[in-house]
Design a protein around this motif. Sequence first.
Motif, PDB file in Angstrom:
ATOM      1  N   LEU A  61       0.821  -1.203   0.000  1.00  0.00           N
ATOM      2  CA  LEU A  61       0.000   0.000   0.000  1.00  0.00           C
ATOM      3  C   LEU A  61       0.858   1.257   0.000  1.00  0.00           C
ATOM      4  O   LEU A  61       0.568   2.219  -0.717  1.00  0.00           O
ATOM      5  CB  LEU A  61      -0.921  -0.002   1.225  1.00  0.00           C
ATOM      6  N   LEU A  62       1.918   1.253   0.802  1.00  0.00           N
ATOM      7  CA  LEU A  62       2.787   2.435   0.893  1.00  0.00           C
ATOM      8  C   LEU A  62       3.445   2.723  -0.460  1.00  0.00           C
ATOM      9  O   LEU A  62       3.445   3.869  -0.933  1.00  0.00           O
ATOM     10  CB  LEU A  62       3.850   2.216   1.974  1.00  0.00           C
ATOM     11  N   GLU A  66       2.310   6.092  -2.172  1.00  0.00           N
ATOM     12  CA  GLU A  66       3.340   7.135  -2.089  1.00  0.00           C
ATOM     13  C   GLU A  66       4.328   7.098  -3.250  1.00  0.00           C
ATOM     14  O   GLU A  66       5.091   8.046  -3.448  1.00  0.00           O
ATOM     15  CB  GLU A  66       4.100   7.001  -0.764  1.00  0.00           C
ATOM     16  N   ARG A  67       4.346   5.965  -3.991  1.00  0.00           N
ATOM     17  CA  ARG A  67       5.263   5.777  -5.119  1.00  0.00           C
ATOM     18  C   ARG A  67       6.727   5.953  -4.704  1.00  0.00           C
ATOM     19  O   ARG A  67       7.529   6.592  -5.395  1.00  0.00           O
ATOM     20  CB  ARG A  67       4.915   6.739  -6.263  1.00  0.00           C
ATOM     21  N   VAL A 188       4.455   5.787   9.128  1.00  0.00           N
ATOM     22  CA  VAL A 188       4.326   5.508  10.561  1.00  0.00           C
ATOM     23  C   VAL A 188       3.678   4.153  10.793  1.00  0.00           C
ATOM     24  O   VAL A 188       4.175   3.336  11.576  1.00  0.00           O
ATOM     25  CB  VAL A 188       3.517   6.624  11.264  1.00  0.00           C
ATOM     26  N   ILE A 189       2.550   3.872  10.128  1.00  0.00           N
ATOM     27  CA  ILE A 189       1.855   2.613  10.382  1.00  0.00           C
ATOM     28  C   ILE A 189       2.695   1.428   9.910  1.00  0.00           C
ATOM     29  O   ILE A 189       2.688   0.356  10.545  1.00  0.00           O
ATOM     30  CB  ILE A 189       0.460   2.606   9.721  1.00  0.00           C
ATOM     31  N   PHE A 190       3.451   1.588   8.818  1.00  0.00           N
ATOM     32  CA  PHE A 190       4.300   0.487   8.349  1.00  0.00           C
ATOM     33  C   PHE A 190       5.378   0.167   9.372  1.00  0.00           C
ATOM     34  O   PHE A 190       5.542  -0.991   9.787  1.00  0.00           O
ATOM     35  CB  PHE A 190       4.936   0.835   7.003  1.00  0.00           C
ATOM     36  N   TRP A 191       6.142   1.196   9.782  1.00  0.00           N
ATOM     37  CA  TRP A 191       7.236   0.943  10.723  1.00  0.00           C
ATOM     38  C   TRP A 191       6.724   0.549  12.106  1.00  0.00           C
ATOM     39  O   TRP A 191       7.363  -0.254  12.802  1.00  0.00           O
ATOM     40  CB  TRP A 191       8.147   2.164  10.815  1.00  0.00           C
ATOM     41  N   LEU A 192       5.577   1.089  12.508  1.00  0.00           N
ATOM     42  CA  LEU A 192       4.975   0.658  13.769  1.00  0.00           C
ATOM     43  C   LEU A 192       4.733  -0.846  13.757  1.00  0.00           C
ATOM     44  O   LEU A 192       5.029  -1.555  14.726  1.00  0.00           O
ATOM     45  CB  LEU A 192       3.638   1.380  13.991  1.00  0.00           C
ATOM     46  N   THR A 193       4.181  -1.331  12.662  1.00  0.00           N
ATOM     47  CA  THR A 193       3.841  -2.746  12.577  1.00  0.00           C
ATOM     48  C   THR A 193       5.093  -3.617  12.587  1.00  0.00           C
ATOM     49  O   THR A 193       5.103  -4.702  13.185  1.00  0.00           O
ATOM     50  CB  THR A 193       3.015  -3.012  11.302  1.00  0.00           C
TER      51      THR A 193
END
Length: 314
Positions: A61-62, A66-67, A188-193
């Motif tokens: 998704l990122l 965000e490409r 943020v959500i990617f690295w949080l996970t």
Amino acid sequence: MTETELHLPPPRAWVGPLLLLAGGVFIGLAPIGLRLGLDHLGPQAIAFWRYVFAIPLLFILLVAIERRMPARINGYVVLAGTFFALDIALWHWGLTLTTVANATFIVNLGNVCVGFIAWLFLKEKPKPIWFAAVLVAVIGAAALSLGGEPGGKSDIRGDVLAIGAAIMVSGYMLCSKLARNRLGAMDVIFWLTVVEAVVAGFMVIISGESFMPPTLAGFAAPAFLALAAQIGGQGLIIAGLGRTPAAIAGIIVLIQPVVAAAISWQLFDESLTAIQGGGAALILFGIWMSQRRPRRRPTTPESKPLQDAVRNAQ
């Protein structure tokens, strides 16, 4: 400009709160997925696979949205992810010992407390209406939790674990707010996970649980949690935190125990009493109060010349 237009909130002012509200609804499904998965995996293993299943989807998704590749991780994300993983670990243990509504209520006290913490550390002073909204929402949450029929499945050990989770969730909300001020929501959500998966892996080892379920059917609950709670719930909350003061966000996400209790009523026979129903209504009313904005006084013909003179002087 009409009087009606004067009362409208600023453009996009509702985007953040709406994201938080939707995220709270999805997070409210988390205890349901946990209960349904306990026949195949332990509570810590369910949390671990929840994060692991979400990581590749979040990465796709990122990159698609965000490409680009994920931005560099920072210390606030590491702290937020650690706090959240420990919050889920304690909460999952607590949910095996007490009712869904009870554990969820106690944990969400941490969301309310984050408003005071943000006031102290981030200088985000809440508006006076916030204090009234907090009081109404907490009373409602207490009624929802404590207003059930006697003889339920509540256990003091589960409540103590939930208190620990509430402390962790306060740290998570504060650090997530700081991380969100520096990175985009998707980063943020990617690295949080990623951080949460690492911490959860250690929790599985410490608890002695098995990483693998006896059959592939055991992965169904973690996969559901990855989509609903992690990507949908936590992702929307992180996005909303970037547009909403932490104090307001803490009240809005109190929608979680309402959703959890309502679904548990049907699935786990944890029926709601009249007191609990009234508590749920108070929570919703508190959320509505927290979003109220002062009404702007309409411009009258008598006041317009004075306002024009002040504007010209500036």
